[in-house]
Design a protein around this motif. Sequence first.
Motif, PDB file in Angstrom:
ATOM      1  N   ASN A 123      -2.037   1.066  -7.196  1.00  0.00           N
ATOM      2  CA  ASN A 123      -0.660   1.494  -7.385  1.00  0.00           C
ATOM      3  C   ASN A 123       0.019   1.499  -6.024  1.00  0.00           C
ATOM      4  O   ASN A 123      -0.581   1.946  -5.039  1.00  0.00           O
ATOM      5  N   TYR A 124       1.231   0.966  -5.960  1.00  0.00           N
ATOM      6  CA  TYR A 124       1.933   0.852  -4.681  1.00  0.00           C
ATOM      7  C   TYR A 124       3.333   1.448  -4.777  1.00  0.00           C
ATOM      8  O   TYR A 124       3.998   1.359  -5.814  1.00  0.00           O
ATOM      9  N   ALA A 125       3.778   1.998  -3.673  1.00  0.00           N
ATOM     10  CA  ALA A 125       5.172   2.412  -3.584  1.00  0.00           C
ATOM     11  C   ALA A 125       6.053   1.172  -3.607  1.00  0.00           C
ATOM     12  O   ALA A 125       5.664   0.105  -3.106  1.00  0.00           O
ATOM     13  N   ASP A 126       7.245   1.313  -4.158  1.00  0.00           N
ATOM     14  CA  ASP A 126       8.152   0.166  -4.251  1.00  0.00           C
ATOM     15  C   ASP A 126       8.456  -0.426  -2.882  1.00  0.00           C
ATOM     16  O   ASP A 126       8.632  -1.640  -2.745  1.00  0.00           O
ATOM     17  N   SER A 127       8.493   0.432  -1.881  1.00  0.00           N
ATOM     18  CA  SER A 127       8.870  -0.021  -0.534  1.00  0.00           C
ATOM     19  C   SER A 127       7.830  -0.945   0.099  1.00  0.00           C
ATOM     20  O   SER A 127       8.144  -1.631   1.080  1.00  0.00           O
ATOM     21  N   VAL A 128       6.616  -0.971  -0.439  1.00  0.00           N
ATOM     22  CA  VAL A 128       5.562  -1.795   0.176  1.00  0.00           C
ATOM     23  C   VAL A 128       5.009  -2.844  -0.778  1.00  0.00           C
ATOM     24  O   VAL A 128       4.161  -3.665  -0.365  1.00  0.00           O
ATOM     25  N   LYS A 129       5.459  -2.852  -2.016  1.00  0.00           N
ATOM     26  CA  LYS A 129       4.952  -3.828  -2.977  1.00  0.00           C
ATOM     27  C   LYS A 129       5.176  -5.243  -2.476  1.00  0.00           C
ATOM     28  O   LYS A 129       6.254  -5.581  -1.986  1.00  0.00           O
ATOM     29  N   GLY A 130       4.137  -6.051  -2.603  1.00  0.00           N
ATOM     30  CA  GLY A 130       4.212  -7.440  -2.167  1.00  0.00           C
ATOM     31  C   GLY A 130       3.903  -7.629  -0.689  1.00  0.00           C
ATOM     32  O   GLY A 130       3.723  -8.762  -0.236  1.00  0.00           O
ATOM     33  N   ARG A 131       3.842  -6.519   0.072  1.00  0.00           N
ATOM     34  CA  ARG A 131       3.545  -6.620   1.508  1.00  0.00           C
ATOM     35  C   ARG A 131       2.215  -5.959   1.862  1.00  0.00           C
ATOM     36  O   ARG A 131       1.509  -6.427   2.748  1.00  0.00           O
ATOM     37  N   PHE A 132       1.885  -4.876   1.171  1.00  0.00           N
ATOM     38  CA  PHE A 132       0.664  -4.128   1.458  1.00  0.00           C
ATOM     39  C   PHE A 132      -0.340  -4.341   0.334  1.00  0.00           C
ATOM     40  O   PHE A 132       0.026  -4.444  -0.840  1.00  0.00           O
ATOM     41  N   THR A 133      -1.599  -4.388   0.714  1.00  0.00           N
ATOM     42  CA  THR A 133      -2.681  -4.499  -0.269  1.00  0.00           C
ATOM     43  C   THR A 133      -3.778  -3.507   0.079  1.00  0.00           C
ATOM     44  O   THR A 133      -4.271  -3.495   1.212  1.00  0.00           O
ATOM     45  N   MET A 134      -4.131  -2.698  -0.898  1.00  0.00           N
ATOM     46  CA  MET A 134      -5.209  -1.730  -0.708  1.00  0.00           C
ATOM     47  C   MET A 134      -6.466  -2.241  -1.389  1.00  0.00           C
ATOM     48  O   MET A 134      -6.399  -2.776  -2.503  1.00  0.00           O
ATOM     49  N   SER A 135      -7.593  -2.062  -0.731  1.00  0.00           N
ATOM     50  CA  SER A 135      -8.872  -2.471  -1.304  1.00  0.00           C
ATOM     51  C   SER A 135      -9.942  -1.482  -0.883  1.00  0.00           C
ATOM     52  O   SER A 135      -9.710  -0.628  -0.026  1.00  0.00           O
ATOM     53  N   ARG A 136     -11.094  -1.589  -1.499  1.00  0.00           N
ATOM     54  CA  ARG A 136     -12.202  -0.706  -1.140  1.00  0.00           C
ATOM     55  C   ARG A 136     -13.510  -1.474  -1.223  1.00  0.00           C
ATOM     56  O   ARG A 136     -13.659  -2.416  -2.012  1.00  0.00           O
ATOM     57  N   ASP A 137     -14.445  -1.023  -0.412  1.00  0.00           N
ATOM     58  CA  ASP A 137     -15.796  -1.563  -0.440  1.00  0.00           C
ATOM     59  C   ASP A 137     -16.726  -0.365  -0.551  1.00  0.00           C
ATOM     60  O   ASP A 137     -17.008   0.309   0.450  1.00  0.00           O
ATOM     61  N   ASN A 138     -17.161  -0.067  -1.755  1.00  0.00           N
ATOM     62  CA  ASN A 138     -17.972   1.126  -1.959  1.00  0.00           C
ATOM     63  C   ASN A 138     -19.330   1.029  -1.276  1.00  0.00           C
ATOM     64  O   ASN A 138     -19.931   2.045  -0.932  1.00  0.00           O
ATOM     65  N   ALA A 139     -19.810  -0.195  -1.056  1.00  0.00           N
ATOM     66  CA  ALA A 139     -21.085  -0.357  -0.348  1.00  0.00           C
ATOM     67  C   ALA A 139     -20.954   0.066   1.111  1.00  0.00           C
ATOM     68  O   ALA A 139     -21.949   0.475   1.731  1.00  0.00           O
ATOM     69  N   LYS A 140     -19.740  -0.060   1.654  1.00  0.00           N
ATOM     70  CA  LYS A 140     -19.496   0.313   3.046  1.00  0.00           C
ATOM     71  C   LYS A 140     -18.774   1.651   3.173  1.00  0.00           C
ATOM     72  O   LYS A 140     -18.422   2.067   4.279  1.00  0.00           O
ATOM     73  N   ASN A 141     -18.524   2.310   2.039  1.00  0.00           N
ATOM     74  CA  ASN A 141     -17.810   3.594   2.058  1.00  0.00           C
ATOM     75  C   ASN A 141     -16.480   3.487   2.806  1.00  0.00           C
ATOM     76  O   ASN A 141     -16.124   4.368   3.593  1.00  0.00           O
TER      77      ASN A 141
END
Length: 124
Positions: free
Chosen positions: A59-77
């Motif tokens: 989920n992204y704020a409208d102000s950052v949609k299309g510019r910011f990407t959040m991801s996670r790597d649970n193996a690396k915490n």
Amino acid sequence: QVQLVESGGGLVQAGSSLRLSCAASGRTFSIYTMGWFRQAPGKERERVAAISWTGGSTNYADSVKGRFTMSRDNAKNTVYLQMNSLKPEDTAVYYCAAEPYGSIWSQEGSYDLWGQGTQVTVSS
């Protein structure tokens, strides 16, 4: 108890990119919905992005949609915030936060754990 440490902030020019990282200690990282928040001088802290504990939803704020990407790597915490096409108005202290089995729509008050923040400054 999970502890969070952000890194990757810095001073960049408008149009540049940065990738923030948030490393978590503890063995239960995978149960936490994670969020990135930011607070600019004189402004309230706002949620920038959130990712579910499975990583399947974001989920992204409208102000950052299309510019910011959040991801996670649970193996690396670790969670990441890839920030592209940065603007001066993105200047803020960026915090990561964690909520066990939370919702990607949760607001600030629902998050239990917070990092110390990392400064991002975007010059024009």
